[in-house]
Design a protein around this motif. Structure first.
Motif, PDB file in Angstrom:
ATOM      1  N   ARG A  32      39.760  95.814  -1.241  1.00 30.31           N
ATOM      2  CA  ARG A  32      40.557  96.676  -0.363  1.00 30.31           C
ATOM      3  C   ARG A  32      39.760  97.061   0.888  1.00 30.31           C
ATOM      4  O   ARG A  32      40.288  97.099   1.997  1.00 30.31           O
ATOM      5  CB  ARG A  32      41.021  97.923  -1.121  1.00 30.31           C
ATOM      6  CG  ARG A  32      42.080  98.709  -0.369  1.00 30.31           C
ATOM      7  CD  ARG A  32      42.758  99.727  -1.261  1.00 30.31           C
ATOM      8  NE  ARG A  32      43.363  99.152  -2.443  1.00 30.31           N
ATOM      9  CZ  ARG A  32      44.517  98.487  -2.464  1.00 30.31           C
ATOM     10  NH1 ARG A  32      45.177  98.311  -1.343  1.00 30.31           N
ATOM     11  NH2 ARG A  32      44.993  98.007  -3.580  1.00 30.31           N
ATOM     12  N   ASN A  75      45.183 104.807   4.189  1.00 31.01           N
ATOM     13  CA  ASN A  75      44.114 104.616   3.211  1.00 31.01           C
ATOM     14  C   ASN A  75      43.103 105.734   3.454  1.00 31.01           C
ATOM     15  O   ASN A  75      42.487 105.790   4.525  1.00 31.01           O
ATOM     16  CB  ASN A  75      43.481 103.234   3.383  1.00 31.01           C
ATOM     17  CG  ASN A  75      42.376 102.971   2.396  1.00 31.01           C
ATOM     18  OD1 ASN A  75      41.471 103.776   2.227  1.00 31.01           O
ATOM     19  ND2 ASN A  75      42.446 101.818   1.755  1.00 31.01           N
ATOM     20  N   GLU A  82      47.210 101.123   6.167  1.00 27.33           N
ATOM     21  CA  GLU A  82      47.105  99.928   5.336  1.00 27.33           C
ATOM     22  C   GLU A  82      48.501  99.506   4.913  1.00 27.33           C
ATOM     23  O   GLU A  82      49.333 100.343   4.569  1.00 27.33           O
ATOM     24  CB  GLU A  82      46.263 100.220   4.093  1.00 27.33           C
ATOM     25  CG  GLU A  82      46.162  99.040   3.149  1.00 27.33           C
ATOM     26  CD  GLU A  82      45.382  99.330   1.884  1.00 27.33           C
ATOM     27  OE1 GLU A  82      45.221  98.383   1.095  1.00 27.33           O
ATOM     28  OE2 GLU A  82      44.943 100.470   1.667  1.00 27.33           O
TER      29      GLU A  82
END
Length: 136
Positions: A32, A75, A82
Motif C-alpha cells: 500500500r 490514506n 487513495e
C-alpha cells in the motif's frame, strides 16, 4: 485454518506466490505504501484477508484489471488520497469523520460524509433527502 506453507498471493485471480501468515498484514501495508509513493499503479486493489477461524479464504488478493469500481478515500498513514476497490474496502478500517477515527486502528478516512453512498445512489434524484442502499 492451518496454512503450513503460507497464504496465497493472487494477482487478478492467478497464484503468484505465498506469504507467511505472520507477514500478511505487513506485506499488505508495504504494498500500500508503494502504491501511495507511485511505485505500483494507483489503481492496484490490495485486499488483505486475515487468517480467521471462520471467515473468507485468507490471503493477499491483488486486482489490476480495468473496469473495476473504485473510489477515493484519505490514506491516514500517507496523508494522501487513495483509490480503493470494492473488495479491499471491506478489510480496511474507514472512518466517516475525523472524530470517529481511532489511533493505530483506523486506516482511512472518507473524503466527505456522503462518500459511503454508492455511485448509483448518488445519481438517484433527490438522493440528498432519502436513504440509499450501498449495494444499489
Amino acid at each position: 485454518p492451518d496454512q503450513p506453507d503460507g497464504l496465497d498471493v493472487l494477482l487478478d485471480g492467478l497464484l503468484v506466490g505465498r506469504v507467511r501468515p505472520d507477514a500478511l498484514v505487513r506485506t499488505g501495508d508495504q504494498l500500500r505504501m508503494l502504491k501511495m509513493n507511485g511505485k505500483v499503479p494507483a489503481t492496484l486493489e490490495i485486499a488483505v484477508v486475515p487468517l480467521l477461524n471462520k471467515g473468507q479464504f485468507p490471503g493477499l488478493f491483488l486486482f489490476s484489471t480495468p473496469s473495476r469500481m473504485m473510489r477515493s478515500v484519505l490514506n491516514l498513514a500517507a496523508q494522501r488520497e487513495e483509490l480503493i476497490g470494492t473488495f479491499e474496502q471491506v478489510y480496511l478500517n474507514i472512518a466517516v469523520t475525523p472524530e470517529e477515527a481511532h489511533p493505530k486502528l483506523t486506516t482511512h478516512l472518507e473524503l466527505s460524509m456522503d462518500s459511503i453512498l454508492s455511485v448509483v445512489a448518488g445519481l438517484t434524484p433527490f438522493s440528498d433527502f432519502m436513504y440509499q442502499c450501498q449495494l444499489c
